[in-house]
Scaffold this active site. Structure first.
Site, PDB file in Angstrom:
ATOM      1  N   ARG A 125      21.794  33.326  -3.548  1.00  0.00           N
ATOM      2  CA  ARG A 125      21.050  34.440  -3.876  1.00  0.00           C
ATOM      3  C   ARG A 125      21.819  35.459  -4.675  1.00  0.00           C
ATOM      4  O   ARG A 125      22.609  35.930  -4.279  1.00  0.00           O
ATOM      5  CB  ARG A 125      20.620  35.123  -2.498  1.00  0.00           C
ATOM      6  CG  ARG A 125      19.454  34.727  -1.919  1.00  0.00           C
ATOM      7  CD  ARG A 125      18.535  35.628  -1.140  1.00  0.00           C
ATOM      8  NE  ARG A 125      19.350  36.632   0.004  1.00  0.00           N
ATOM      9  CZ  ARG A 125      18.726  37.230   0.672  1.00  0.00           C
ATOM     10  NH1 ARG A 125      17.391  37.459   0.782  1.00  0.00           N
ATOM     11  NH2 ARG A 125      19.133  38.090   1.389  1.00  0.00           N
ATOM     12  N   THR A 129      18.644  40.557  -7.724  1.00  0.00           N
ATOM     13  CA  THR A 129      17.180  40.147  -7.906  1.00  0.00           C
ATOM     14  C   THR A 129      16.860  39.309  -7.059  1.00  0.00           C
ATOM     15  O   THR A 129      15.492  39.315  -6.683  1.00  0.00           O
ATOM     16  CB  THR A 129      17.460  39.171  -9.181  1.00  0.00           C
ATOM     17  OG1 THR A 129      17.968  38.022  -8.841  1.00  0.00           O
ATOM     18  CG2 THR A 129      17.790  39.918 -10.536  1.00  0.00           C
ATOM     19  N   ASP A 221      23.169  37.871   8.577  1.00  0.00           N
ATOM     20  CA  ASP A 221      23.344  36.726   7.658  1.00  0.00           C
ATOM     21  C   ASP A 221      23.913  35.564   8.310  1.00  0.00           C
ATOM     22  O   ASP A 221      24.958  35.468   8.960  1.00  0.00           O
ATOM     23  CB  ASP A 221      24.566  37.216   6.673  1.00  0.00           C
ATOM     24  CG  ASP A 221      24.843  36.357   5.529  1.00  0.00           C
ATOM     25  OD1 ASP A 221      24.979  34.940   5.708  1.00  0.00           O
ATOM     26  OD2 ASP A 221      24.478  36.665   4.244  1.00  0.00           O
ATOM     27  N   ASP A 224      27.245  33.871   7.209  1.00  0.00           N
ATOM     28  CA  ASP A 224      28.498  34.518   7.755  1.00  0.00           C
ATOM     29  C   ASP A 224      28.806  34.415   8.994  1.00  0.00           C
ATOM     30  O   ASP A 224      29.769  34.282   9.582  1.00  0.00           O
ATOM     31  CB  ASP A 224      28.305  35.875   7.308  1.00  0.00           C
ATOM     32  CG  ASP A 224      28.528  36.541   5.698  1.00  0.00           C
ATOM     33  OD1 ASP A 224      29.202  35.566   5.176  1.00  0.00           O
ATOM     34  OD2 ASP A 224      28.079  37.603   5.353  1.00  0.00           O
TER      35      ASP A 224
HETATM   36  N1  URA Z   1      19.378  35.220   4.829  1.00  0.00           N
HETATM   37  C1  URA Z   1      20.051  35.383   6.143  1.00  0.00           C
HETATM   38  O1  URA Z   1      21.041  34.951   6.113  1.00  0.00           O
HETATM   39  N2  URA Z   1      19.394  36.478   6.721  1.00  0.00           N
HETATM   40  C2  URA Z   1      18.371  37.168   6.559  1.00  0.00           C
HETATM   41  O2  URA Z   1      17.941  38.090   7.378  1.00  0.00           O
HETATM   42  C3  URA Z   1      17.966  36.844   5.060  1.00  0.00           C
HETATM   43  C4  URA Z   1      18.306  35.840   4.540  1.00  0.00           C
END
Ligand code: URA
Length: 230
Positions: A125, A129, A221, A224
């Protein structure tokens, strides 16, 4: 619930949209899946536990989204006699995790369907953007003849899912299902606009996305948290 994703095609067909959600989004409400998701939302959950739970939810999702696979009667000889019994007869499977968090589902899915092929889709990502940027794509040559289970724990903006479906379709895939742990309404709507043929399986639909594209309340995330990279 309606969210303005800026997508022109969603604005005027409210009733179609509601109907599409009913028909094409399955919320896996099995108590085990719901309980595991709750454990994963806890910010104090360890990396090891988070990864294990994601793997287990992958298995439950695989079970649910393969419910309608075709069967045929085959002859089998038990220790007592010959009999006809059901065996899988329909399309074979491709599991397609979006790197990196999608791999969290993969082992669980492969435990249930060990003969499936695997495609890898590398997308990251752009933090400014929030657009998906491709860095790797490899899929089996016969992907067009298989049922593709595309997977990513978080359907957030929908950008990665849309890009991944496009890569798979460009390679010939025609039968694609999307599996996630959590979906944002905005992501569902955007994916639906871009690829209305793709059905979605999720354990929950959360409230909304925040300004950074994170699902709220969500779980943070997923990549992570699986790999302990924060
Ligand atoms: N990706 C993630 O890991 N968590 C989110 O909340 C959105 C995208």
């Amino acid at each position: 619930m309606r969210f303005d994703t800026g997508c022109a095609c969603c604005r005027d067909d409210f009733y179609d949209y509601e109907e599409w959600i009913m028909q094409r989004v399955t919320v896996v409400d099995h108590p085990l899946a719901q309980h595991k998701l709750t454990l994963m939302r806890d910010k104090n959950r360890s990396t090891r536990e988070f990864r294990q739970l994601l793997n287990e939810v992958g298995m439950l999702l695989c079970y649910e989204l393969t419910r309608d696979l075709k069967l045929e009667a085959v002859e089998v000889e038990t220790p007592l006699q010959k009999t006809l019994a059901p065996a899988l007869s329909g399309k074979k499977l491709v599991f397609a995790p979006i790197l990196r968090a999608g791999t969290g589902f993969l082992d669980g899915m492969l435990q249930l369907a060990p003969a499936a092929r695997v495609a890898h889709i590398g997308l990251y990502r752009n933090p400014e953007t929030l657009e998906a940027v491709e860095y790797y794509f490899k899929a089996p040559a016969d992907v067009a003849d298989r049922l593709v289970v595309l997977m990513d724990p978080m359907l957030a903006t929908g950008n990665s899912a849309i890009a991944a479906v496009k890569l798979l379709k460009d390679k010939g895939a025609r039968d694609i299902r999307f599996a996630c742990l959590l979906a944002a309404p905005e992501g569902i709507e955007k994916l639906r606009c871009a690829h209305p043929d793709v059905e979605i399986w999720t354990v929950a639909i959360d409230s909304h996305l925040n300004d950074h594209g994170y699902i709220v309340p969500g779980l943070g995330d997923a990549g992570d948290r699986m790999y302990g990279t924060k």
